[in-house]
Scaffold this motif. Structure first.
Motif, PDB file in Angstrom:
ATOM      1  N   LYS A 239       0.825  -1.209   0.000  1.00 20.21           N
ATOM      2  CA  LYS A 239       0.000   0.000   0.000  1.00 20.21           C
ATOM      3  C   LYS A 239       0.860   1.261   0.000  1.00 20.21           C
ATOM      4  O   LYS A 239       0.449   2.295  -0.556  1.00 20.21           O
ATOM      5  CB  LYS A 239      -0.928   0.000   1.211  1.00 20.21           C
ATOM      6  N   ALA A 240       2.038   1.171   0.568  1.00 20.76           N
ATOM      7  CA  ALA A 240       2.921   2.340   0.580  1.00 20.76           C
ATOM      8  C   ALA A 240       3.342   2.699  -0.837  1.00 20.76           C
ATOM      9  O   ALA A 240       3.399   3.891  -1.202  1.00 20.76           O
ATOM     10  CB  ALA A 240       4.141   2.061   1.458  1.00 20.76           C
ATOM     11  N   ASP A 241       3.644   1.713  -1.666  1.00 21.80           N
ATOM     12  CA  ASP A 241       4.019   1.990  -3.059  1.00 21.80           C
ATOM     13  C   ASP A 241       2.847   2.585  -3.831  1.00 21.80           C
ATOM     14  O   ASP A 241       3.025   3.457  -4.692  1.00 21.80           O
ATOM     15  CB  ASP A 241       4.501   0.701  -3.745  1.00 21.80           C
ATOM     16  N   VAL A 242       1.630   2.093  -3.497  1.00 26.81           N
ATOM     17  CA  VAL A 242       0.449   2.633  -4.162  1.00 26.81           C
ATOM     18  C   VAL A 242       0.265   4.111  -3.787  1.00 26.81           C
ATOM     19  O   VAL A 242      -0.046   4.962  -4.645  1.00 26.81           O
ATOM     20  CB  VAL A 242      -0.804   1.817  -3.776  1.00 26.81           C
ATOM     21  N   TRP A 243       0.466   4.427  -2.513  1.00 29.72           N
ATOM     22  CA  TRP A 243       0.282   5.805  -2.056  1.00 29.72           C
ATOM     23  C   TRP A 243       1.301   6.756  -2.695  1.00 29.72           C
ATOM     24  O   TRP A 243       0.963   7.867  -3.114  1.00 29.72           O
ATOM     25  CB  TRP A 243       0.384   5.849  -0.539  1.00 29.72           C
ATOM     26  N   GLN A 244       2.547   6.329  -2.818  1.00 29.93           N
ATOM     27  CA  GLN A 244       3.573   7.166  -3.439  1.00 29.93           C
ATOM     28  C   GLN A 244       3.256   7.424  -4.916  1.00 29.93           C
ATOM     29  O   GLN A 244       3.392   8.546  -5.410  1.00 29.93           O
ATOM     30  CB  GLN A 244       4.952   6.507  -3.305  1.00 29.93           C
ATOM     31  N   ALA A 245       2.839   6.397  -5.638  1.00 27.89           N
ATOM     32  CA  ALA A 245       2.487   6.578  -7.043  1.00 27.89           C
ATOM     33  C   ALA A 245       1.245   7.448  -7.179  1.00 27.89           C
ATOM     34  O   ALA A 245       1.146   8.279  -8.102  1.00 27.89           O
ATOM     35  CB  ALA A 245       2.252   5.212  -7.698  1.00 27.89           C
ATOM     36  N   MET A 246       0.301   7.318  -6.239  1.00 26.34           N
ATOM     37  CA  MET A 246      -0.924   8.105  -6.295  1.00 26.34           C
ATOM     38  C   MET A 246      -0.614   9.594  -6.127  1.00 26.34           C
ATOM     39  O   MET A 246      -1.193  10.443  -6.823  1.00 26.34           O
ATOM     40  CB  MET A 246      -1.892   7.630  -5.210  1.00 26.34           C
ATOM     41  N   ARG A 247       0.255   9.943  -5.241  1.00 20.48           N
ATOM     42  CA  ARG A 247       0.595  11.339  -5.016  1.00 20.48           C
ATOM     43  C   ARG A 247       1.217  11.950  -6.274  1.00 20.48           C
ATOM     44  O   ARG A 247       1.011  13.133  -6.560  1.00 20.48           O
ATOM     45  CB  ARG A 247       1.573  11.452  -3.851  1.00 20.48           C
ATOM     46  N   ARG A 248       1.964  11.155  -7.011  1.00 18.73           N
ATOM     47  CA  ARG A 248       2.602  11.656  -8.234  1.00 18.73           C
ATOM     48  C   ARG A 248       1.590  11.889  -9.354  1.00 18.73           C
ATOM     49  O   ARG A 248       1.771  12.759 -10.203  1.00 18.73           O
ATOM     50  CB  ARG A 248       3.672  10.652  -8.681  1.00 18.73           C
TER      51      ARG A 248
END
Length: 258
Positions: A239-248
């Motif tokens: 989920k952390a990788d998903v959140w980082q990509a989402m912010r971008r």
């Protein structure tokens, strides 16, 4: 004593043609002198020696010497090919058909985004399903409505249980992309979310290595590849990788004034 006439009659009866008495016979006719000459036996013919007979037999013509003419070998042509040619012969690989993929996808609309998500159980989402609750949380975090609108029926593959229609991976990709392109003609979409490996593979033409990346797919525009909902629940660290990509990527679908 027999007279001459009777004597001749006896001799004729006995088939005696010529006879000569040993003594002079009384009352007999005088003898003829030519009868007293005994002829000599004819000389036997001289036989030719055996060698002469053999020489008289026509001799056979002398045989000509035989000349051996080389004849072509009866070995098959395939066996007489050079080794180099045999080694370079093309090897026809047996084509093994790929197995028919099996998946269920649902298309949703949330604000300016479309979401193509894998249905974990194959059935439609229920309001209290853990996978659906996680999807609502992701939409809320992205600044999108957390009650997405369902668009059409789920895409279930294979389409037919029986028949000779091609339902391999290529056919599945063409169907899914055609379905999405038809919807994008009527709906404004800033970014298409692809959640789950079947959605990434058959809509984005990618694999699991594309997770968390944004792709530009011809006919679909901007696409964001994400792991499946069940995988995110089983492996929460993703989920952390998903959140980082989402912010971008949030700038693609959020209003500029926000």
């Amino acid at each position: 004593m027999l007279n001459e006439s009777r004597r001749r009659a006896y001799l004729t009866a006995m088939q005696v043609v010529t006879w000569l008495p040993r003594t002079e016979l009384p009352f007999a006719a005088p003898s003829r002198p030519e009868l007293l000459v005994v002829p000599e036996p004819p000389a036997a013919p001289v036989m030719a020696p055996p060698v002469a007979q053999v020489a008289a037999v026509p001799s056979k013509p002398a045989e000509r010497p035989k000349i051996e003419v080389p004849r072509p070998s009866v070995t098959p042509r395939a066996a007489s090919k050079p080794v180099a040619e045999a080694d370079t012969a093309p090897v026809v690989a047996k084509v093994v058909p790929l197995p028919t993929p099996r998946f269920a996808l649902q298309l949703l609309r949330a604000g300016r985004c479309l979401v193509l998500v894998e249905l974990p159980t194959g059935g439609a989402f229920q309001s209290r399903d853990p996978a659906y609750l996680l999807l609502k949380d992701m939409l809320r975090a992205a600044g999108l409505p957390d009650s997405p609108q369902i668009i059409g029926e789920p895409i279930r593959w294979p389409l037919l249980r029986r028949g000779n229609v091609d339902q391999g991976p290529e056919a599945a990709r063409e169907f899914v992309q055609g379905f999405l392109m038809a919807r994008l003609e009527d709906i404004e979409c800033a970014c298409l979310w692809l959640i789950g490996l079947p959605a990434v593979r058959f809509a984005g033409q990618a694999n699991a290595e594309a997770y968390h990346r944004d792709l530009d797919i011809e006919g679909l525009g901007c696409v964001w590849a994400l792991p499946g909902l069940e995988l995110l629940m089983d492996e929460p660290h993703r989920k952390a990788d998903v959140w980082q990509a989402m912010r971008r990527l949030m700038a693609r679908w959020k209003p500029i004034n926000e």
